[in-house]
Design an enzyme around this catalytic site. Structure first.
Site, short mmCIF file in Angstrom:
data_model
loop_
_atom_site.label_atom_id
_atom_site.label_comp_id
_atom_site.label_asym_id
_atom_site.label_seq_id
_atom_site.Cartn_x
_atom_site.Cartn_y
_atom_site.Cartn_z
N SER A 181 32.28 36.51 46.64
CA SER A 181 31.81 37.51 47.60
C SER A 181 30.31 37.70 47.64
CB SER A 181 32.47 38.86 47.32
OG SER A 181 32.14 39.31 46.03
N HIS A 209 37.45 36.35 51.19
CA HIS A 209 36.39 35.87 52.09
C HIS A 209 36.69 34.51 52.70
CE1 HIS A 209 33.81 39.25 51.07
NE2 HIS A 209 34.32 39.14 49.86
N LYS A 240 38.46 42.03 56.19
CA LYS A 240 37.25 41.23 56.45
C LYS A 240 37.44 40.46 57.76
CE LYS A 240 36.39 41.65 51.58
NZ LYS A 240 35.73 42.94 51.62
C1 LIG Z 1 36.70 39.30 46.62
C2 LIG Z 1 37.10 40.68 47.01
N1 LIG Z 1 38.29 41.16 46.61
C3 LIG Z 1 38.69 42.40 46.92
C4 LIG Z 1 37.89 43.22 47.69
C5 LIG Z 1 38.39 44.59 47.99
O1 LIG Z 1 38.93 44.62 49.27
P1 LIG Z 1 38.96 45.95 50.15
O2 LIG Z 1 37.58 46.14 50.69
O3 LIG Z 1 39.97 45.65 51.19
O4 LIG Z 1 39.34 47.06 49.24
C6 LIG Z 1 36.66 42.75 48.15
C7 LIG Z 1 35.76 43.53 49.01
O5 LIG Z 1 35.54 44.61 49.09
C8 LIG Z 1 36.24 41.46 47.78
O6 LIG Z 1 35.06 41.01 48.16
#
Ligand SMILES: Cc1ncc(COP(=O)(O)O)c(C=O)c1O
Length: 392
Positions: A181, A209, A240
């Site tokens: 990320s 992502h 996303k």
């Molecule tokens: C790799 C990754 N996993 C999980 C999440 C969490 O997802 P959410 O924003 O839907 O809570 C994110 C981003 O926020 C992320 O970048």
């Protein structure tokens, strides 16, 4: 004397680490309005520009009319609604898995899945750059936790050997992201799969992502690498590229039944609004249309345009996703660069400790299919200028 929170805030401010909320007045494609100004946004994870898409709004509105707004309770307590089941069927079919389960967020999915699969007698082995939600899940699980340097298969193998030796009865869970990320690079999924299979471990891959961006119709990196059926736990988020919100996991029927019973963030949390599930279903359908394919192509064309204009030396050698980190090192320098870009009409976040390691502060530039090429060219021109100023 007890530590005062005001002192901690002050220390963060002095170290250029303090964050504050900024009220965005509107968002339209890649343009946002903030403090009365229109800015081109290079900060969002709305990779396909779907967050404001009329067809998603319509799907959500229709579901509100049919189902109401709130879900009233956890799905195990007050029954499950059809939009959640439909979404899960679509997710499972799209990801070529037996079954799927949705959560209220990606964060809730990570924490719920990892704590369900690993307990005190188990082992969790994480990539050093795995998302905070996965790290939190590992910590909360009470399992023995080992971390391997980013994408370092040799070190992972030595952790797996250690686990086999010291914890022969344990369930061993290897955890990684497919596209990272904050760095935008990819995990060597095929090699990870080989390794975990050799040691009889389970592999969790967070495709947050990559969904919608990589693989056939945006199925993700596991699909691109041809290892979908060999990843035990395929998780990700609907927040996303799909432009909605919520987390998901796909896998075997047994895995999903286990999580329905044991993932605490699922069991003890009110179901997400049915309208969100309906909108996510519509986004998933869209990915599989010719128009969805066009959006993904446009995104990759935009990524190429950005790559061509990046300041020499500041960007990664190979761009592998819609996330491009411009690493500046010092937190203050990164913040100043973000502020200068803001003055030029661009919204880009300075990512600092503790989100990334100290001394690796960066601008995290993200691309969307909603960007126009001309906007990207203006942005790279400003970025080169700002990066040059930082070197003086
Ligand atoms: C790799 C990754 N996993 C999980 C999440 C969490 O997802 P959410 O924003 O839907 O809570 C994110 C981003 O926020 C992320 O970048």
């Amino acid at each position: 004397m007890p530590r005062r929170i005001e002192d901690e805030l002050e220390a963060w401010r002095d170290a250029a680490l303090l964050r504050k909320l900024r009220e965005i007045e509107s968002r339209d494609g890649a343009t946002i309005r903030y403090a009365g100004r229109a800015l081109i946004d290079f900060s969002s994870n709305d990779y396909l520009g779907l967050a404001g898409a009329p067809f998603l709004k319509e799907a959500a509105k229709q579901a509100i009319d049919a189902e109401g707004v709130g879900s009233a309770a956890s799905r195990l307590v007050c029954g499950t609604r059809s939009p959640h089941l439909q979404l899960e069927e679509k997710l499972a079919a799209f990801k070529e898995a037996e079954a799927a389960l949705s959560f209220s967020s990606g964060y809730a999915a990570s924490v719920g899945i990892v704590t369900a699969l690993a307990g005190k007698k188990d082992v969790v082995i994480l990539d050093k750059l795995a998302h905070a939600s996965l790290v939190d899940g590992a910590r909360m699980s009470g399992a023995a936790v080992r971390v391997f340097p980013h994408n370092n298969l040799e070190k992972l193998e030595s952790h797996l050997q250690w686990a086999a030796r010291e914890h022969p009865e344990a369930r061993v869970l290897v955890v990684t992201e497919s596209v990272f990320s904050m760095d935008g690079d990819r995990a060597p999924l095929a090699a990870l799969v080989e390794l975990k299979e050799r040691f009889g471990a389970m592999l969790l891959v967070d495709e947050a992502h990559a969904l919608g961006v990589i693989g056939r119709q945006g199925r993700g990196l596991a699909d691109r690498e041809g290892v979908t059926g060999r990843v035990d736990v395929q998780m990700g988020t609907l927040s996303k590229a799909l432009g909605v919100s919520g987390g998901y996991v796909c896998g075997s029927r047994a895995l999903i039944d286990f999580l329905i019973n044991r993932a605490r963030s699922f069991v003890y949390s009110t179901a997400p609004a049915p309208a969100l599930a309906a909108a996510a279903s519509a986004a998933l359908d869209f990915l599989q249309t010719a128009e969805g394919e066009e959006r993904r192509k446009k995104l990759w064309q935009n990524i190429r345009v950005l790559a061509e204009g990046l300041p020499p030396g500041a960007a990664p050698a190979r761009i592998q996703s819609a996330i491009i980190p411009v690493i500046l090192g010092d937190e203050g320098v990164a913040l100043a660069a973000a502020n200068r870009l803001y003055e030029h009409g661009f919204y880009v976040p300075a990512i600092r400790y503790p989100t990334v390691a100290r001394g690796s502060a960066r601008l995290r530039v993200t691309l969307s299919a909603a960007h126009e090429e001309e906007e990207i060219r203006r942005f790279t021109t400003a970025l080169c200028m700002v990066a040059g100023e930082g070197e003086k």
